[in-house]
Design an enzyme around this catalytic site. Structure first.
Site, PDB file in Angstrom:
ATOM      1  N   GLU A  79       1.180  -1.285  -0.341  1.00 37.96           N
ATOM      2  CA  GLU A  79      -0.083  -0.059   0.245  1.00 37.96           C
ATOM      3  C   GLU A  79       0.625   1.556  -0.289  1.00 37.96           C
ATOM      4  O   GLU A  79       0.665   2.721   0.360  1.00 37.96           O
ATOM      5  CB  GLU A  79      -1.063  -0.054   1.376  1.00 37.96           C
ATOM      6  CG  GLU A  79      -0.432   0.183   2.376  1.00 37.96           C
ATOM      7  CD  GLU A  79      -2.037  -0.292   3.631  1.00 37.96           C
ATOM      8  OE1 GLU A  79      -1.844   0.531   4.271  1.00 37.96           O
ATOM      9  OE2 GLU A  79      -1.366  -1.191   4.479  1.00 37.96           O
ATOM     10  N   CYS A 111      -3.429  -3.887   4.333  1.00 38.22           N
ATOM     11  CA  CYS A 111      -2.127  -4.919   5.174  1.00 38.22           C
ATOM     12  C   CYS A 111      -2.625  -6.680   4.580  1.00 38.22           C
ATOM     13  O   CYS A 111      -2.000  -7.428   5.110  1.00 38.22           O
ATOM     14  CB  CYS A 111      -2.520  -4.615   6.262  1.00 38.22           C
ATOM     15  SG  CYS A 111      -1.874  -3.416   7.080  1.00 38.22           S
ATOM     16  N   HIS A 233      -1.201 -11.221  11.674  1.00 35.96           N
ATOM     17  CA  HIS A 233      -1.210  -9.931  11.491  1.00 35.96           C
ATOM     18  C   HIS A 233      -1.176  -8.413  12.673  1.00 35.96           C
ATOM     19  O   HIS A 233      -1.621  -8.030  13.612  1.00 35.96           O
ATOM     20  CB  HIS A 233      -1.803  -8.700  10.415  1.00 35.96           C
ATOM     21  CG  HIS A 233      -2.209  -7.190  10.325  1.00 35.96           C
ATOM     22  ND1 HIS A 233      -0.800  -6.950   9.741  1.00 35.96           N
ATOM     23  CD2 HIS A 233      -2.964  -5.858  10.908  1.00 35.96           C
ATOM     24  CE1 HIS A 233      -0.539  -5.113   9.650  1.00 35.96           C
ATOM     25  NE2 HIS A 233      -2.218  -4.985  10.493  1.00 35.96           N
TER      26      HIS A 233
END
Ligand code: HMG
Length: 389
Positions: A79, A111, A233
């Site tokens: 990103e 993400c 994550h």
């Protein structure tokens, strides 16, 4: 046929800021960052490092060790794109001298995009046994100076090779997914720093984790105790503790003792605590850290993986560690990379993160900082110029 992750190669910039130094300047108790967020250092990319160089530097060991002849795709998840049209993957294609036959694209969903790339790669390999896909997940996480998100910034890249009969992790067929159009974190095209509603984003993350878990559980018929280890994550490492509490409250997970939590979770936090958020790379950085730092033999363990991308899309999935996996790791090189980083003082950090890329189409030669083999040498007529340092 088993399909999954055959190689994992991690790269982070050679510079970092100790969060105790940031805390001193921001007049915050250092334990808020160290204990409250679970972060110690943030990786800082120098001006001649971007996602292209980090991605190429991460992928180089894979290309050198395993060759490029069976690669059909290079999928670049980020990103922090460097161009609105040309994929970061194309620059890397050139730097790594990939074959003309190997196609290359960039993927974006905050993400989550590394996981999208992994699912696409596994589907491709399942349909074309004997072929392979190279995935790069790379990002530079940036928030405004003095914002609550500032101590969670970071930078890094993970490259993965996906093929049949993988040496590291054979992915299971089940996934539990969740998607909802929310504004928890975003970065308009005209901004270099992300905008975020921090507490809301944390709530959305935790809710998505529970929803994904329920769907994964129903699809697989597995329970929490079938997952010997967990990787998530990691916007900041303490979020896993919050996730476990939420799973305990809302999905019947037990309240683990500190020892049990450490055994299942802690090895996967080791690198992210030192780099900060690496967005698309973060989950795979955690997986790399688990493989690299866990002293137990992980062979046969099922690893649960939770991927989250703001906006939001999330997924719970899993894979089984393959016997002999240690021979396919680069654990020492990764440890060296983290240990040999150079510490910045606060002013050096601020000078670097407030520097903007030239926008006037002129000729620029960038000062040489410490990088991996590939660096951003300058700009010429609005084109990025990369070189092998
Ligand atoms: P904040 O307002 O600075 O922190 O924001 P806080 O006041 O909530 O404190 C954080 C924790 O530190 C709290 O613990 C405090 O009690 C504790 P909790 O109540 O949560 O258990 N604390 C202390 N602990 C020990 N000693 C002390 C002390 N003082 C306080 N002295 C926030 C925190 C995470 C919101 C902020 O850093 C932020 O906005 N970060 C960026 C957004 C983010 O990371 N969101 C996470 C979910 S979204 C996501 O993961 C997607 C993302 O990666 C982007 C993408 O997908 O591309 C971000």
């Amino acid at each position: 046929m088993k399909v999954g992750i055959d190689r994992l190669s991690f790269y982070c910039p050679a510079y970092y800021l100790d969060l105790a130094k940031l805390a001193a300047v921001r007049q915050v108790d250092p334990n808020k960052y160290r204990v409250g967020l679970g972060q110690e250092r943030m990786a800082v990319a120098p001006p001649d490092e971007d996602v292209v160089t980090m991605g190429a530097n991460a992928a180089l060991p894979i290309v050198e060790a395993d060759g490029v002849e069976d690669l059909d795709w290079l999928l670049f998840a980020t990103e922090t794109g460097v161009d609105q049209s040309k994929a970061a993957a194309m620059f890397v294609h050139g730097l790594l001298e990939l074959p003309e036959r190997c196609t290359a694209v960039e993927l974006k969903q905050a993400c989550y995009s590394g996981t999208a790339a992994l699912q696409f790669a596994c589907a491709w390999v399942a349909a074309h046994p004997g072929r392979a896909v190279l995935i790069i997940a790379a990002d530079i996480a940036r928030y405004d100076l003095r914002s609550p998100g500032e101590p969670t910034q970071g930078a890094g890249a993970v490259a993965m090779r996906v093929c049949a009969q993988p040496r590291l992790l054979a992915l299971d067929p089940w996934r539990g997914t969740y998607a909802d159009d929310v504004m928890d974190f975003w970065r308009p095209n005209y901004r270099e720093e992300a905008l975020v509603d921090g507490p809301y984003s944390t709530r959305v993350y935790l809710n998505a984790m529970v929803e994904c878990w329920k769907r994964y559980r129903d699809a697989s018929g597995l329970q929490w105790d079938h997952l010997q280890r967990l990787c998530c994550h990691l916007p900041f490492t303490r979020i896993v503790e919050k996730g476990l509490q939420q799973l305990h409250r809302q999905a019947g997970w037990p309240a683990w003792s500190a020892e049990e939590t450490a055994r299942r979770i802690s090895y996967g936090l080791a690198y992210n605590r030192q780099t900060g958020n690496t967005y698309a790379a973060s989950l795979y950085e955690s997986l790399t850290a688990l493989f690299d730092t866990c002293p137990d033999d992980l062979s046969g363990d099922r690893i649960g993986l939770f991927s989250y991308g703001s906006g939001c899309t999330a997924e719970w999935f899993s894979g089984v560690v393959q016997p002999g996996y240690r021979a396919a790791l680069w654990s020492e090189a990764h440890a060296r990379r983290l240990a040999e980083r150079v510490e910045l003082d606060y002013q050096q950090y601020e000078d670097i993160v407030t520097l903007s890329m030239p926008r006037d189409g002129g000729e620029y030669v960038f000062a040489q900082y410490r990088t991996g083999p590939f660096r951003l040498a300058g700009m010429s007529q609005h084109k990025r110029v990369y070189e092998r340092a």
